[in-house]
Design a protein around this motif. Structure first.
Motif, short mmCIF file in Angstrom:
data_model
loop_
_atom_site.label_atom_id
_atom_site.label_comp_id
_atom_site.label_asym_id
_atom_site.label_seq_id
_atom_site.Cartn_x
_atom_site.Cartn_y
_atom_site.Cartn_z
N THR A 43 20.76 5.96 10.38
CA THR A 43 21.35 6.90 11.34
C THR A 43 20.41 8.07 11.59
OG1 THR A 43 23.53 6.30 10.60
CG2 THR A 43 23.33 8.38 11.76
N ALA A 44 19.85 8.60 10.51
CA ALA A 44 18.97 9.76 10.65
C ALA A 44 17.78 9.41 11.53
CB ALA A 44 18.50 10.22 9.28
N PHE A 45 17.17 8.27 11.26
CA PHE A 45 15.99 7.88 12.01
C PHE A 45 16.35 7.60 13.48
CE2 PHE A 45 13.23 4.41 13.50
CZ PHE A 45 12.05 5.11 13.55
N TYR A 46 17.43 6.85 13.66
CA TYR A 46 17.88 6.50 15.01
C TYR A 46 18.20 7.77 15.80
CZ TYR A 46 20.16 3.20 18.23
OH TYR A 46 20.49 2.42 19.30
N GLY A 47 18.90 8.69 15.14
CA GLY A 47 19.28 9.92 15.81
C GLY A 47 18.08 10.72 16.25
N VAL A 48 17.10 10.82 15.38
CA VAL A 48 15.99 11.73 15.70
C VAL A 48 15.08 11.13 16.77
CG1 VAL A 48 14.33 11.06 13.91
CG2 VAL A 48 14.45 13.40 14.67
N ILE A 49 14.90 9.80 16.78
CA ILE A 49 14.03 9.28 17.85
C ILE A 49 14.74 9.36 19.20
CG2 ILE A 49 12.52 7.80 16.46
CD1 ILE A 49 14.18 5.43 17.35
N PHE A 50 16.06 9.23 19.20
CA PHE A 50 16.75 9.39 20.47
C PHE A 50 16.77 10.84 20.91
CE2 PHE A 50 18.52 5.67 22.46
CZ PHE A 50 18.29 4.68 21.52
#
Lengths: 667, 316
Positions: free
Chosen positions: A288-295
């Motif tokens: 979630t953290a990774f997905y959130g930050v790239i979006f």
């Protein structure tokens, strides 16, 4: 005669006061002055009092109380322990600043009447308070649902806009799916006793399978509220739709109630803990953290960008919880405390910095009427107060010392350093990779914040209309200032705050408290060997170095400063459209992490006389998960549609057949 | 705080500030020699700084206070970073306030301020440079952190002087994890200091620059500070490398003043070798396209993570 009240009583009274303030809004529903000048400041006072009372109760023993309210035979159980108190402080402190800001924020003619808005707002605050205090499943669910409903109405403040109604509906839908899962979770947790007080759940003994099911339901239910992937889709829709103070409240405080609920269930209510649960929570959290930050890095709407950044931060919080579960399940209780303290600190930080950023976008939105990053720029000249306060929030969320975001990152990484101690060979190999992802996300958060701040506040204004933008009013400035102060204080004095959190967490885990070392300025956790961080000293060093370099250079340099046009490598013509755009700033991320994005490009043909180029970035979760579900629901609905003939005689036949069938069962 | 510790601390800060331009000069000198050119003097960077300090500063008309403040903040950050890296002695009182993780945070602070300042004037090159710098940074920062993580796991502490002491105190054995991380660190160091193959410090071709593009709008004393800070950054990175991979010879309480006195020439020798090696590496490589830079840095990041796994697999 001295009358003494317990902390719990005072907290309940303050929550009731919020409700009263809210209903007072109905007295003069159309008066923006009454709501802004009287009611919101009163609400802010209640918030400050709540934070103070809850903060003072932190060292005390838990208290509980039964309120004879609601249905007969189902009284409401309330309990104030250290975990609730920590989150109440968060609620009180953040809401104080947001209420002060709101006092100057709401204007005429924005959808819902001001008095009604005031009611929804304060009901929302009180409901969050009751969620934190509830000590039985009924009260919890009632408060949880009131929270969801009141915030739904707040999100749809401008209900005349179709898009906003859709966003609100999506939010309501996900909130209810989550609530359903939580309800089922409580059903499992009572373990056959059919008692729904939390005390009964603590006493119930579940076997490993049922406990795992309860954990899964809690992760799903609270994850839906926290925006864990793939249940995150409502966040980037609801946050831009809501008025900015509401976005701040939702992102800063409401998402934390999900963290609270998850902690309450996994560490308090479920008796046993299996270490592999932690792997699940850690994996979901990190993804979630990774997905959130790239979006977040590819967004072009400033509030949407912040919403994605909230998804990232909640992911980090859940990763911290996952790490704590792994440690605790492996019998390393003292390390679990370290990881949980990091998580709680992160929640406090995020409440301050994300509220600050959302409020900052609110001021920008009011001054310019623009949310689109492509039409902003250069606002540091026009709105210096908002710009400098927002800078503090942006630097804090980017995890830069000596501000607060760095403290929780530091604590979490310290916890990860002990991953090698976990006795499961597979997990101890995997965990350091988790640290790598946390580090990557933190660095990417820096990228996102440079983009956000640089495009909105720095550079040349991208539209001519921006030259008339005005700085925020007095109340808004105070609200921003309070939150910025919170960021700075949390950043500078972790050594005073962390031991308090340690006490709260150690009580929850039944582990002895530990020393956090050193004097007031030095964070030296006993749990982490030989690691020290002293933000006040570091800050002092930086300030001294800056002052020395200013005054040291004065002795040698030429003092005059002239102003001239920008050089730009000698290019004669340079206008605002030649600056990097939000899309451009997101391009490297789009390029590097292409498989994660759903991209549609519109490329012009070579012969096109008016070529246009467009790229839209979408979320793959829609296509991969939600659309198939929607199609399946449609298919099922169509399949049963033939039952609906539209003739009354047929329907009567159905009733008759059902009755016969039931009778057959009974007899 | 003992007098020796105070001396070491002061020596580290002043030494770094004064020696950093010379180190940069030495790298340039070596590079010129290797390219069969006549080399500029070792003092050339100092002359450049003096020239800049003697000029009138010109600010763009729409430069904000952030733009003016950034050089001081960047320089101060690098100075504080120099204070906590054990280059000459390990008895550093200031390193109590900031450990290895905080060091990475400090470097990130400098990077963010530099990028924000580059976006402030709103020129095409400035914003382009800022974007590229952050692109390099977001991969380099976690890679550096993972490098420090390996060292921290080996020595069970995140305090830099303690790491250096522990690593120096052990019998010289080859740690496979350190071998991986050393390569990763080298790649990060090249990328973060705007060296070839990521950025060319000698170029003035705008479209290929990263660091130069960001400081285009600076002049006079502000530019001098930015240049000085860049030199300090290179010096700091070299010292981090020494502390992790060749930690021998730093003075401490046990070795007393003599140890400190010996550490100074030893550091000079280490720097001379490192500078020459850096120059050699640079003339042997060609600049990568900007799009290839992420691959280069992803390699660094993966190598560092691999080092971490190797450590957990083989060395515990």
């Amino acid at each position: 005669m001295a009358v003494s009240f317990s902390s719990l009583q005072v907290c309940l009274a303050l929550l009731a006061a919020w409700l009263v303030v809210g209903f007072a809004g109905l007295l003069r529903p159309r008066s923006i002055r009454f709501a802004g000048r009287t009611l919101f400041p009163l609400g802010a006072l209640c918030g400050a009092a709540l934070a103070t009372v809850a903060g003072l109760s932190l060292g005390a023993a838990p208290e509980s109380r039964v309120l004879e309210l609601g249905l007969p035979g189902l009284p409401m159980h309330m309990r104030l322990d250290a975990l609730s108190a920590v989150f109440l402080v968060l609620l009180g402190a953040a809401s104080t600043a947001i209420s002060v800001f709101s006092a100057g924020y709401f204007r005429k003619g924005e959808g819902t009447l001001p008095g009604l808005l005031c009611l929804e707002y304060h009901v929302f605050l009180a409901a969050m308070g009751f969620v934190l205090l509830a000590d039985d499943a009924y009260s919890f669910m009632v408060a949880w649902e009131s929270m969801a409903l009141s915030s739904y109405f707040l999100v749809t403040t401008q209900h005349r806009i179709e898009e906003i109604r859709r966003a609100g509906f999506l939010y309501l839908l996900v909130a209810h799916v989550g609530a359903l899962s939580i309800l089922l979770g409580f059903g499992v947790l009572q373990g056959g006793s059919w008692q729904f007080t939390f005390d009964a759940m603590r006493a119930a003994h579940l076997d490993a399978t049922w406990a795992s099911i309860a954990f899964g339901l809690a992760l799903f239910g609270f994850g839906a509220k926290a925006g864990l992937v793939p249940l995150h889709v409502w966040l980037p829709e609801a946050h831009p739709a809501a008025p900015s103070p509401v976005s701040a409240l939702m992102s800063g405080v409401m998402l934390k109630t999900a963290v609270y609920g998850f902690l309450r269930v996994t560490f308090d209510l479920i008796g046993l803990q299996l270490w592999w649960w932690g792997l699940v929570a850690l994996g979901v959290g990190l993804f979630t953290a990774f997905y959130g930050v790239i979006f977040a890095a590819v967004q072009t709407d400033m509030k949407r960008l912040l919403a994605w950044s909230s998804i990232e931060n909640l992911g980090i919080a859940f990763a911290g919880i996952g790490l704590a579960i792994i440690f605790r399940g492996s019998g390393l209780g003292h390390l679990a405390v370290l990881a949980l303290v990091a998580t709680l600190y992160h929640c406090l930080n995020h409440a301050m910095m994300k509220s600050l950023l959302f409020l900052g976008t609110g001021s920008v939105l009011h001054a310019t009427g623009e949310r689109n990053l492509g039409r902003l720029g250069g606002l540091i000249h026009r709105m210096p107060w908002v710009a400098w306060m927002t800078l503090i929030g942006a630097l804090a969320i980017a995890g830069l010392p000596p501000l607060n975001g760095f403290v929780s990152e530091w604590l979490l990484l310290q916890a990860f350093l002990f991953a090698g101690d976990v006795p499961h060979p597979f997990a101890s190999m995997l965990l350091p990779a988790g640290a790598a992802i946390v580090a990557l996300c933190a660095a990417l958060a820096g990228y996102v914040m440079v983009k956000f701040y640089g495009v909105v506040f720095l550079g040349q204004p991208r539209e001519a209309s921006l030259s008339t933008a005005r700085d925020a009013g007095f109340a808004e400035r105070v609200g921003l200032g309070l939150l910025a102060l919170g960021c700075v204080l949390l950043g500078l004095f972790p050594a005073l705050i962390v031991p308090v959190l340690d006490g709260a967490v150690a009580g929850l885990l039944h582990v002895p408290t530990s020393r956090w070392g050193g004097p007031w300025w030095l964070l030296a956790p006993e749990r982490a060997r030989h690691a020290t961080y002293g933000p006040p000293a570091l800050c002092l060093l930086l300030v001294v170095a800056v002052v020395l370099s200013i005054y040291g250079l004065r002795l040698v340099y030429h003092r005059t400063v002239r102003r001239g046009p920008a050089w730009d490598c000698g290019h004669a013509r340079s206008d605002a459209r030649m600056q990097d755009t939000a899309e451009g700033f997101g391009q490297p991320i789009r390029h590097m992490f292409e498989p994660f994005f759903e991209m549609t490009r519109k490329l012009p043909s070579p012969s096109d006389p008016t070529p246009t180029y467009a790229v839209t970035v979408g979320d793959r979760a829609w296509k991969l998960l939600y659309l198939p579900i929607a199609t399946a629901v449609h298919a099922v609905a169509n399949a049963v549609a033939w039952l609906q003939q539209g003739r009354i005689s047929t329907y009567l036949m159905y009733s008759f057949a059902t009755l016969i069938l039931l009778l057959a069962f009974v007899l | 705080m003992t007098p020796l510790a105070a001396t070491t601390q002061l020596l580290e800060i002043v030494g770094a500030a004064l020696a950093a331009p010379a180190f940069l000069g030495w790298v340039n000198q070596c590079r010129a020699w290797l390219q069969n050119r006549r080399a500029p003097s070792l003092m050339q960077p100092y002359r450049g700084l003096r020239k800049l300090l003697n000029k009138d500063a010109i600010l763009a008309t729409n430069a904000s206070p952030l733009f003016r403040a950034a050089p001081y903040v960047v320089f101060a950050t690098m100075l504080v970073a120099a204070a906590i890296i054990p280059s000459m002695g390990t008895g550093l009182p200031m390193s109590t306030a900031a450990d290895g993780i905080a060091l990475v945070g400090l470097l990130a602070t400098a990077r963010v301020f530099l990028s924000l300042a580059a976006m402030d004037v709103g020129t095409a090159f400035g914003t382009l440079g800022a974007r590229r710098e952050m692109m390099v940074g977001f991969l380099a920062e976690p890679a550096l952190l993972m490098v420090l993580f390996v060292a921290a796991m080996l020595s069970r502490t995140t305090s830099l002087p303690l790491i250096a002491e522990t690593l120096a105190g052990q019998a010289p054995a080859l740690y496979p994890s350190l071998a991986f991380t050393a390569v990763a660190f080298l790649l990060v160091m090249l990328a973060e200091n705007a060296r070839l193959p990521i950025d060319n410090p000698a170029t003035h071709l705008e479209l290929t620059m990263i660091h130069e593009a960001m400081i285009l709008e600076y002049s006079a004393r502000h530019l001098a500070l930015m240049e000085w800070a860049a030199a300090l950054k290179l010096f700091n990175y070299a010292c981090i490398g020494f502390a992790l991979f060749v930690p021998w010879g730093a003075g401490n309480e046990a070795s007393g003043p003599i140890g400190l006195l010996l550490a100074v020439p030893l550091l000079a020798i280490k720097l001379a070798i490192a500078g020459a090696a850096l120059a050699l590496l640079e003339i042997l490589s060609a600049k990568l396209r900007v799009f290839r830079a992420p691959e280069f840095l992803a390699t660094a990041f993966l190598l560092a993570v691999l080092g971490l796994l190797v450590h957990l697999l083989l060395e515990t």
